[in-house]
Design an enzyme around this catalytic site. Sequence first.
Site, short mmCIF file in Angstrom:
data_model
loop_
_atom_site.label_atom_id
_atom_site.label_comp_id
_atom_site.label_asym_id
_atom_site.label_seq_id
_atom_site.Cartn_x
_atom_site.Cartn_y
_atom_site.Cartn_z
N LYS A 213 1.14 14.71 0.82
CA LYS A 213 -0.29 14.84 0.26
C LYS A 213 -0.50 16.15 0.03
CE LYS A 213 -2.20 10.91 2.86
NZ LYS A 213 -2.79 10.14 1.89
N LYS B 58 -14.50 8.49 -3.81
CA LYS B 58 -15.73 8.75 -2.96
C LYS B 58 -16.15 10.24 -3.55
CE LYS B 58 -13.79 6.22 0.75
NZ LYS B 58 -12.96 6.37 1.79
N LYS C 95 -8.16 14.17 4.24
CA LYS C 95 -7.08 12.73 4.32
C LYS C 95 -6.25 13.10 5.44
CE LYS C 95 -6.02 13.90 -0.04
NZ LYS C 95 -5.99 12.73 -1.19
N ARG C 96 -5.52 12.12 5.68
CA ARG C 96 -4.38 12.32 6.67
C ARG C 96 -3.65 13.45 6.39
NH1 ARG C 96 -4.18 8.55 11.07
NH2 ARG C 96 -2.01 9.61 11.40
N HIS D 286 0.79 -1.37 -0.06
CA HIS D 286 0.02 -0.03 0.12
C HIS D 286 0.81 1.40 0.06
CE1 HIS D 286 -3.80 -1.96 0.71
NE2 HIS D 286 -3.15 -2.76 1.32
N THR E 93 -8.38 6.67 -2.08
CA THR E 93 -9.82 6.23 -2.19
C THR E 93 -10.84 7.27 -1.95
OG1 THR E 93 -9.56 5.52 0.00
CG2 THR E 93 -9.42 3.97 -1.74
C1 26M Z 1 4.88 4.77 8.26
C2 26M Z 1 6.21 5.66 8.92
C3 26M Z 1 6.63 6.72 8.26
C4 26M Z 1 6.17 7.69 7.40
C5 26M Z 1 5.01 6.93 6.79
C6 26M Z 1 4.36 5.68 7.41
C7 26M Z 1 3.31 5.03 6.58
C8 26M Z 1 2.58 5.82 5.31
C9 26M Z 1 1.62 5.42 4.70
C10 26M Z 1 2.89 3.94 6.91
C11 26M Z 1 1.89 3.39 6.26
C12 26M Z 1 1.26 4.12 5.00
O1 26M Z 1 0.23 3.48 4.62
C13 26M Z 1 -0.81 2.76 4.99
C14 26M Z 1 -2.00 3.56 4.27
O2 26M Z 1 -3.25 3.63 4.55
N1 26M Z 1 -1.82 3.44 2.79
C15 26M Z 1 -2.91 3.75 1.80
O3 26M Z 1 -3.42 2.78 1.36
C16 26M Z 1 -4.62 3.16 0.88
C17 26M Z 1 -5.37 1.81 0.32
O4 26M Z 1 -4.65 1.15 -0.48
C18 26M Z 1 -4.19 3.83 -0.36
O5 26M Z 1 -5.42 4.43 -1.24
C19 26M Z 1 -3.60 5.03 -0.18
O6 26M Z 1 -3.03 5.66 -1.33
C20 26M Z 1 -2.36 4.68 0.60
O7 26M Z 1 -1.68 5.58 1.50
#
Ligand code: 26M
Length: 822
Positions: free
Chosen positions: A560, A666, A554-555, A363, A662
């Site tokens: 972003k 929406k 969004k976060r 992801h 996502t």
């Molecule tokens: C962790 C540590 C330090 C910096 C960033 C992270 C981190 C960033 C993103 C850890 C996990 C992350 O991703 C999790 C997530 O929610 N990803 C999202 O997944 C969605 C479903 O597939 C996608 O639509 C999003 O683009 C994606 O960001």
Amino acid sequence: IVAVEDDRTGTSLETLKRAIMDNLFYLQARFPSVASRNDFYMALSYTVRDRLLQRWISTAETYLQQGSRTVCYFSAEFLLGPHLGNNLINLGIRQEVEEAVNELGLDIEELLNQEEEPGLGNGGLGRLAACYLDSMATLEIPSFGYGIRYEFGIFDQEIRDGWQVEVTDRWLRYGNPWEIPRPEVRMPVKFGGHTRSYTDSDGHYRVIWDAHHVVEGVAYDTPILGYRVNTANTLRLWRAEAVESFDFQAFNTGNYYGAVRDKITSENITKVLYPNDEPLQGKELRLSQQYFFSSSSLQDMIRIYLQHNPDLSKFHQKFTVQLNDTHPAISVAELMRLLVDDHHLDWNTAWNVTQHTFAYTNHTLLPEALEKWPIALFQYLLPRHLEIIFEINQRFLDQVRLHYPGQSDPLARLSIIDESGERYVRMANLACVGSYAINGVAALHTELLKATVLHDFYQLYPERFSNKTNGVTPRRWVVLSNPGLTGLISEQIGDGWIKDLDQLGQLEPLANDHHFRACWGKTKHDNKVALAEHIQAKTGIIVDPNSLFDIQVKRIHEYKRQHLNVLHIITLYQQIKDNPHLDITPRTFIFGGKAAPGYFTAKLMIKLITAVGDVVNRDPDVAGRLKVVFLPDYNVTFGQRVYPAADLSEQISTAGLEASGTGNMKFSMNGALTIGTLDGANVEIREEVGAENFFLFGLTTPEVQALGAKGYQPWDYIQSNPQLKRVLDLIASGHFSHGDTNLFQPLLSGLWNQDKYYLMADYQSYIDCQQQVSQAYQNREQWLAMSILNTARMGKFSSDRSIQDYCRDIWHVSPVIIKLNG
Ligand code: 26M
């Protein structure tokens, strides 16, 4: 006299009213005259739940009898959102229940708003898992969700003095009517200690893991009902409980209070959800959570399997496991341990099962997000798994050596163990080695995975890779959240689109229909009025529903680029200050999103948004033409209010960094137009809706890469663009910070010096594109036509389509139709 069954499953007005009052009395122990709104919410929820359970039990019985191939979706997060409204829609009793509630003198909206949403996820990844559960149930696919029952989900966000403040999410405080505890379903999960080996009487080498302590996983089930089908699947979440074994008590003899303290330590495992975007390095509790739910779930599956099949060597024919990112990747080693150590399969047979059981979804491409755990932590917490991982790795690298004779570089990159400095276990490598399928979540993302992060694995196993573009469920994200639009669409084309979203294509000719456009515009306007009222109630800010609602929810994260959006706001503000009579399209800028508690820059971005809002909203020169709103505590519930009311969807990440997105889907489904970069699923959305119905700006991924390679100098862009420089200087001057010139320095110097996410490079393109948006909005007829076409062409982005892709290409599972028993 009504029979018990009819009484608990019937949907006539009288039966429903009677059931609500019964539940109020017998479950909440209240008379109507003293019942609180929450008591009534609970009574109504139990009434709806009764009507789910019949389907749920029939589903479980059917799966058991038929022994059909089953998907297990392993995810550390399920961001479900409120259940009540969704279950009413899927059961098809919204109308009847509303009447029953009215006749009892209650208001259905108030009761719906009473539900505290289960926020068991951070954002995209957790919400995707929830959409997929909805689609799997609707498509009648035998499936389980497996995860963690966090006592505290994602924190609640408050804004004080413009800054984010985190508040504990006590979502279970008043009880959860949607879960069924299964105290008899308990799995022992071991931690720490040592391993020893011996050779048994048949000459087999065996390993015993003498753990330091054991925790029990206790199952809590939530029924997941499909839309207008009898299928109600199970989401099984595990809660950690301490065991009080004989040993445990003996060990603590004379130390009763010490024993109770240890009990609390065990139960900490499922206390709290970790925010992402925080460095996980060395977070022992996080690895414990991952192992805890992986082990409980696999043990549960093996238990179910052995009820009917004695031969575990065919386990992978009955079950397939989807790993939602690397959070459950420890499952690869755990299944090997269970099969080899506990069930005495030989290594090769066990590896064959394991390797054909798991599939892995990636992801994110952000390098800092790739999970790796220090070897020392592994050794301490999961000593047996470390041995198993070394063994898997050795056998794997032997294969790799045949592929790359005499080359050490590919081996070092492919190895599950990172040995470049301090040694780590790389979870993505473990997931790739242990899986028969690997996928990204949008076309561009999958291509980038193959070219970069997982390039070496792609070279080795090209046949394992495929793309599965994300989707969202139209049940929650249109039918439930936007009843006005749902009614309008169904009047025209019937309601078949709800289960077959491609049917929205039938709306296309109506984009030219003047009357239909007017109705479409009215629906959007009504939704904007409702959001405006909500904004005023929550923040006191008055916004004009006739202005363009420009929304980014969004976060909060630098990639972003919420701060790029802010630079646009300040640009418009300065144009107004220069010329207060400027003819400008009135806009309301709405932001929502949480920052990880330890992510300082993201928190400063929130402060920047609120600070700019404080000045712009009050400046008499602006005369209400621009409003900036930061809505606290963005979550699923608020998402349901905001997508239907949007005119413009902000999808402005640096190209190549948003895996899919996502929220973008929406918004478009609800008729918003997108301003966006060629990133993630934006690329495919633009393909579907047509370039002329999408506001594109910014560098492409190859352009970003090329610029980075030749040495990106943000100040080149700043110095050659007086407007941009003025915007940055205005922030630096303290104009938005009561004269404090230091407050935003960390953000500004980031932009001047490295600008890791290329805001300066994309600034002018973004501003120009926003100018086109403003112009387009002036042509109301044209805008409405574009809006209708966006909705009409969103069929691809139903999570039903995604799930059908997974079923066909990866899982090889088919629907099982559920008949109601009794
Ligand atoms: C962790 C540590 C330090 C910096 C960033 C992270 C981190 C960033 C993103 C850890 C996990 C992350 O991703 C999790 C997530 O929610 N990803 C999202 O997944 C969605 C479903 O597939 C996608 O639509 C999003 O683009 C994606 O960001």
